[in-house]
Design a protein around this motif. Structure first.
Motif, PDB file in Angstrom:
ATOM      1  N   MET A 136       0.866  -1.178   0.000  1.00  0.00           N
ATOM      2  CA  MET A 136       0.000   0.000   0.000  1.00  0.00           C
ATOM      3  C   MET A 136       0.902   1.227   0.000  1.00  0.00           C
ATOM      4  SD  MET A 136      -3.093  -1.339   0.138  1.00  0.00           S
ATOM      5  CE  MET A 136      -4.363  -0.362   0.957  1.00  0.00           C
ATOM      6  N   SER A 137       0.771   2.071  -0.996  1.00  0.00           N
ATOM      7  CA  SER A 137       1.633   3.250  -1.032  1.00  0.00           C
ATOM      8  C   SER A 137       0.988   4.426  -0.294  1.00  0.00           C
ATOM      9  CB  SER A 137       1.997   3.618  -2.465  1.00  0.00           C
ATOM     10  OG  SER A 137       0.864   3.650  -3.282  1.00  0.00           O
ATOM     11  N   VAL A 138      -0.279   4.353  -0.022  1.00  0.00           N
ATOM     12  CA  VAL A 138      -0.947   5.269   0.910  1.00  0.00           C
ATOM     13  C   VAL A 138      -2.210   4.522   1.355  1.00  0.00           C
ATOM     14  CG1 VAL A 138      -2.142   6.555  -0.941  1.00  0.00           C
ATOM     15  CG2 VAL A 138      -1.884   7.581   1.309  1.00  0.00           C
ATOM     16  N   ASP A 139      -2.566   4.677   2.627  1.00  0.00           N
ATOM     17  CA  ASP A 139      -3.695   3.900   3.142  1.00  0.00           C
ATOM     18  C   ASP A 139      -4.369   4.631   4.293  1.00  0.00           C
ATOM     19  OD1 ASP A 139      -2.293   3.213   5.645  1.00  0.00           O
ATOM     20  OD2 ASP A 139      -1.073   1.886   4.394  1.00  0.00           O
ATOM     21  N   GLY A 140      -5.397   4.016   4.836  1.00  0.00           N
ATOM     22  CA  GLY A 140      -6.158   4.630   5.916  1.00  0.00           C
ATOM     23  C   GLY A 140      -5.345   4.861   7.169  1.00  0.00           C
ATOM     24  N   GLY A 141      -4.349   4.028   7.386  1.00  0.00           N
ATOM     25  CA  GLY A 141      -3.488   4.217   8.548  1.00  0.00           C
ATOM     26  C   GLY A 141      -2.773   5.559   8.493  1.00  0.00           C
ATOM     27  N   ASP A 142      -2.385   5.966   7.318  1.00  0.00           N
ATOM     28  CA  ASP A 142      -1.694   7.247   7.181  1.00  0.00           C
ATOM     29  C   ASP A 142      -2.586   8.401   7.634  1.00  0.00           C
ATOM     30  OD1 ASP A 142       0.509   5.916   6.070  1.00  0.00           O
ATOM     31  OD2 ASP A 142      -0.459   5.899   4.110  1.00  0.00           O
ATOM     32  N   TYR A 143      -3.853   8.330   7.282  1.00  0.00           N
ATOM     33  CA  TYR A 143      -4.762   9.405   7.702  1.00  0.00           C
ATOM     34  C   TYR A 143      -5.016   9.336   9.202  1.00  0.00           C
ATOM     35  CZ  TYR A 143      -5.275  10.015   2.718  1.00  0.00           C
ATOM     36  OH  TYR A 143      -5.009  10.243   1.393  1.00  0.00           O
ATOM     37  N   HIS A 159      10.402  10.971  19.263  1.00  0.00           N
ATOM     38  CA  HIS A 159       9.820  11.306  17.964  1.00  0.00           C
ATOM     39  C   HIS A 159       8.505  10.562  17.796  1.00  0.00           C
ATOM     40  CE1 HIS A 159      13.142  13.658  16.466  1.00  0.00           C
ATOM     41  NE2 HIS A 159      13.962  12.772  16.995  1.00  0.00           N
ATOM     42  N   PRO A 160       7.495  11.233  17.257  1.00  0.00           N
ATOM     43  CA  PRO A 160       6.172  10.601  17.165  1.00  0.00           C
ATOM     44  C   PRO A 160       6.144   9.443  16.163  1.00  0.00           C
ATOM     45  CG  PRO A 160       6.169  12.770  16.108  1.00  0.00           C
ATOM     46  CD  PRO A 160       7.509  12.619  16.765  1.00  0.00           C
ATOM     47  N   ALA A 161       5.663   8.293  16.624  1.00  0.00           N
ATOM     48  CA  ALA A 161       5.603   7.118  15.759  1.00  0.00           C
ATOM     49  C   ALA A 161       4.656   7.338  14.581  1.00  0.00           C
ATOM     50  CB  ALA A 161       5.164   5.901  16.571  1.00  0.00           C
ATOM     51  N   GLY A 162       3.710   8.239  14.759  1.00  0.00           N
ATOM     52  CA  GLY A 162       2.760   8.511  13.684  1.00  0.00           C
ATOM     53  C   GLY A 162       3.402   9.173  12.472  1.00  0.00           C
ATOM     54  N   ARG A 163       4.651   9.561  12.589  1.00  0.00           N
ATOM     55  CA  ARG A 163       5.327  10.125  11.408  1.00  0.00           C
ATOM     56  C   ARG A 163       5.969   9.031  10.563  1.00  0.00           C
ATOM     57  NH1 ARG A 163       5.298  15.701  12.229  1.00  0.00           N
ATOM     58  NH2 ARG A 163       5.684  15.869   9.992  1.00  0.00           N
ATOM     59  N   VAL A 164       5.820   7.828  10.982  1.00  0.00           N
ATOM     60  CA  VAL A 164       6.303   6.690  10.181  1.00  0.00           C
ATOM     61  C   VAL A 164       5.111   6.146   9.416  1.00  0.00           C
ATOM     62  CG1 VAL A 164       7.438   4.431  10.258  1.00  0.00           C
ATOM     63  CG2 VAL A 164       8.024   6.176  11.960  1.00  0.00           C
ATOM     64  N   ARG A 165       4.982   6.558   8.172  1.00  0.00           N
ATOM     65  CA  ARG A 165       3.779   6.247   7.387  1.00  0.00           C
ATOM     66  C   ARG A 165       4.158   5.552   6.085  1.00  0.00           C
ATOM     67  NH1 ARG A 165       1.449  12.371   7.964  1.00  0.00           N
ATOM     68  NH2 ARG A 165       1.391  12.424  10.260  1.00  0.00           N
ATOM     69  N   SER A 166       3.155   5.338   5.264  1.00  0.00           N
ATOM     70  CA  SER A 166       3.400   4.651   3.991  1.00  0.00           C
ATOM     71  C   SER A 166       4.404   5.381   3.106  1.00  0.00           C
ATOM     72  CB  SER A 166       2.089   4.497   3.223  1.00  0.00           C
ATOM     73  OG  SER A 166       1.181   3.719   3.968  1.00  0.00           O
ATOM     74  N   TYR A 167       4.516   6.679   3.267  1.00  0.00           N
ATOM     75  CA  TYR A 167       5.488   7.422   2.470  1.00  0.00           C
ATOM     76  C   TYR A 167       6.914   7.196   2.962  1.00  0.00           C
ATOM     77  CZ  TYR A 167       1.498  10.141   0.717  1.00  0.00           C
ATOM     78  OH  TYR A 167       0.326  10.526   0.141  1.00  0.00           O
ATOM     79  N   GLY A 168       7.069   6.508   4.063  1.00  0.00           N
ATOM     80  CA  GLY A 168       8.382   6.336   4.674  1.00  0.00           C
ATOM     81  C   GLY A 168       8.406   7.035   6.021  1.00  0.00           C
ATOM     82  N   ALA A 169       9.503   6.838   6.733  1.00  0.00           N
ATOM     83  CA  ALA A 169       9.626   7.410   8.074  1.00  0.00           C
ATOM     84  C   ALA A 169      10.130   8.838   7.971  1.00  0.00           C
ATOM     85  CB  ALA A 169      10.579   6.569   8.908  1.00  0.00           C
TER      86      ALA A 169
END
Lengths: 309, 309, 309, 309
Positions: free
Chosen positions: B73-80, C125-135
């Motif tokens: 998944m290159s972008v997903d609901g978790g990101d939001y 550092h906030p874990a929520g900044r580790v997303r599908s786009y990368g960390a």
């Protein structure tokens, strides 16, 4: 006995995740099969051109900046020409792999999880279930094959032009006119196949022509199709709705075509079809079949949709 | 106007590269469509399970040592959920990518270039044209969609067992018995769908059970089908013919099933189907549709074949 | 002028994201360079074996169920042997692609974002900044190259065995004994290179031997190294700590080696090194260099670490 | 004990496949280490930017039409924010994958098998051994790590311009002038690091500026470096030699830079370096380290080369 026993979340076709594909009732399928009269099969897909050490992949229409398909041969005839040994008593084989990002690069079908607003997908499914492991709700594996009556809305043909202009938006009047011109009507569960002719710009003008924007349905056009309970909308443009030159939709949230069709009404979408051969066949009604790969949690699948005339 | 204008070598469906798919005449297609009586659509595909950071991919039957599908998944609901910004006024989207090696890991259709002996592919096409850029001859892009009458050879059902044993080979007598039991016959252009039940071993015994060998057609069984001018052979095992415990065919070159069917007779093959649901439906004749992705030069395509009952 | 101008978030080496690599002071680098005495260069990496149409990839040690590296040639010598045309006046070329999931399959270096507990990465550092786009925080692109004094803890050598047993855990006493045996000491910023010999089990016993569990540092061993302000811990096992036969760490959260080293102390980790050649060289001190690829937002990088003796 | 025991063809560093890297003698390595004076470490790599659902990958300099790196997170912090369960007592992890085609898209090192003419690679190795399984001769796995004295040829600095013009070619006189200006000399085994400044055009003018051609070494410049027995040539342009606006070299076969250096003299090449920070450091001599990934049969490896000042 079904395959779902294997999976942790791979339910196939739960009704509340299938949207308008629920309209593909047994009766509708039987009726669709009766559209087959000539026995001619027309593919509605563009090729997947992935020879990565050549410019070939860039010659197929795609949205700017998207990763193009990559196709690799892990063993091929060249290896044998160079002396590779055959298997056993003389068998030779070719094997390959494909890397594909369907949206924007291939003829594909969108899953209902592809777009949403707020925290809920279509039908209230939580968007938070769409994670890196794939979409546990409304993934393409939940859609199932589409077997339906296809109805061609040949808008470019109606206007007598090779293709619409980038700024053109297709509304209810024009959709109705297509039906009238073809002498047919739209029934619940039909697949509305919309031809703008836009892929021809890639041939005529190259990438910059194709990227200059795109024609597509207007918001009212989308609502009109949803109001007719179509099973799916399939178009030869990249986003069902139109795009501006930055490849974005200009409509606000309420009027965005993906919001109207995919999110609110659960209408599946197929994009980037190749409709030139179908348009030349002179048939507005046909059996339409598209069977997305059963990619668990997928947001889309590349497809090879067909019209059986 | 066809898409081939774009390509350097992407001719679609040159007759001498299509093998027995040429038997899919308009008449045969019309007759196949008439097999639709109930309007029920059954998928014959196993799921593509590619969540790469979990053991999920290993839970789908596959040949040992093959690279399993990977789905990202290159972008997903978790990101939001983690704070990613919506697009424009509030659009959210999920996007993904698939890496797939079809042979041995997915329900797939073989191209005629997949196997050969010596320096020539099926019909004398030079094997040296199958290179790293893809197969310029007999690639899966040359096959075109399969729309045909499907005939189920439920061998496991005939024997009254959940699945055949690894050493079992299916010959002409047993194929004939399947037809007799179903009260039907085989016609030119039909797709012979052969059920061994072998994928059930993955559920019952795990990978080691599935890898212990595989049942399949005998050489004479393959010749019998070719002699009946089938359009395609589609089976739920991994190689149409049987496999030994090293996952290799035991037959010599003359008797190898891929040589008999794919190479000599140009019969397309589909492997690793999931036939349990179809077998439970009690229908031996149906409309069979499989539309391989138009992967230029591909040696195969993952497919979601369907039976319309 | 730095490259960061291009990026939206690609800051290179922000101090509070570099953990103990901040210990690689100019003075420490100069001192490390002085460890070079013989001028012999030893690679500490296992090969990346990705020929996907053969069993070759399965012959390199890896954790069970992980996707193995795939290496594809997009043009090669076989193509020319089969008649492909040269470029221009006669140039021929080979080109390729690699698909790699570093953790568990290659000699690699972990980014500080690889593991955490709760909602915060190392250093808050906030874990929520580790997303599908990368960390966006603590990615491998933030680490920078490691140039340090390397100190070999040859635990297998100390014990006089080819490799430790799966259940063995290495504590402070044994680490100290390694230093004593080598007549050296540990200084801030050093890279502690820990040899268990476990990769040899793959050769001797095959995958099942390797997968039977793994020896590794005990929690106290990890704390002891952290207490000595090491710059990095690099080991030939797969997880620094030990693994049970389900390939999981047995320690609780407080004692987990990744939690102790990576998360709490910001100690970078390198895993799955090949230390047999180094062990044979008889040198406990050397210049250690590992330069992770600048993968923006990566959770790891495959590396080819070297010891310069 | 070396890792080669595992492999069928993975010999590491056979002398006749290592070209000028054989010049990296122990004495040369010791001398190179003595170049470390300040202890400052400078990365010479561009970032690998592979967030595939965004335009980020297109912001890093690359040759037109090449497949850009793709970086995927298979589990990330977003998943936990959306409710994914921790492992065991609370461990959370991020995992990822990289798809990369090194040539033309990343800072990389060429293997000696990358280019040739006729049927033989460098040193007479048969080109037919470079097949889909990878290069059995002269692959990047045969090169081994590069640890050498680096000498900066800051041609842009010498001319007092931010970057050379696309048509500029760098000959022996200018290379000599760089040495004179820096007050240093070139010794056998040195890595010649050539700065044109061309990557700055991507920032200043965007892709079209970068793709307008490229400055590079002239054939005589290449011969001059080869004549000085350099161990490697590393440049910030994409092809060591210059490129025209179609991204091709204009020289004939005899004068092609890859033919002169890689093929005839076995000089390894590194391309697409980022040299701006190094140029600002005012040091013409340094310890240069580049350790290509041990990709068996690879035609190249992405690298993170470093200068230790």
């Amino acid at each position: 006995m079904t395959f779902e026993q294997y999976g942790n979340w791979g339910r196939w076709g739960a009704d509340d995740e299938r949207g308008t594909l629920n309209l593909l009732t047994p009766e509708a399928v039987v009726a669709a099969a009766r559209c087959v009269r000539e026995g001619r099969v027309v593919s509605l897909a563009m090729p997947i051109r992935g020879a990565t050490s050549s410019p070939a992949p860039t010659t197929v229409p795609h949205l700017r900046g998207r990763p193009l398909p990559q196709h690799f041969m892990s063993v091929d005839g060249g290896d044998y020409a160079a002396g590779a040994r055959a298997i056993g008593a003389g068998l030779r084989m070719a094997d390959d792999a494909l890397v594909v990002t369907p949206h924007g690069t291939t003829t594909h079908m969108d899953a209902l999880c592809h777009m949403w607003s707020g925290d809920e997908l279509y039908n209230g499914h939580p968007a938070g279930r769409v994670r890196s492991y794939g979409a546990q709700r409304c993934g393409i594996d939940k859609a199932g094959p589409v077997v339906a009556r296809g109805v061609l809305f040949d808008v470019a043909g109606l206007r007598g032009v090779p293709h619409l202009a980038a700024a053109d938006r297709i509304g209810p009047d024009e959709l109705r006119a297509c039906l009238d011109a073809a002498g047919t009507e739209l029934r619940p569960g039909d697949v509305a196949v919309v031809r703008t002719g836009w892929p021809l710009t890639w041939q005529e003008e190259g990438p910059d022509g194709y990227w200059a924007g795109q024609p597509g349905l207007s918001a009212d056009g989308g609502r009109w199709l949803a109001g007719h309970d179509v099973g799916m909308v399939a178009a030869d443009n990249a986003a069902i709705g139109g795009l501006n030159e930055r490849q974005l939709a200009d409509e606000g949230l309420a009027d965005d075509l993906h919001m109207i069709l995919l999110w609110r009404h659960g209408v599946h979408l197929a994009e980037m079809l190749w409709l030139e051969e179908l348009a030349g066949a002179g048939r507005a009604e046909f059996l339409f079949v598209a069977a997305p790969l059963r990619i668990e949690g997928g947001t889309a699948s590349p497809i090879n949709p067909i019209a059986v005339l």
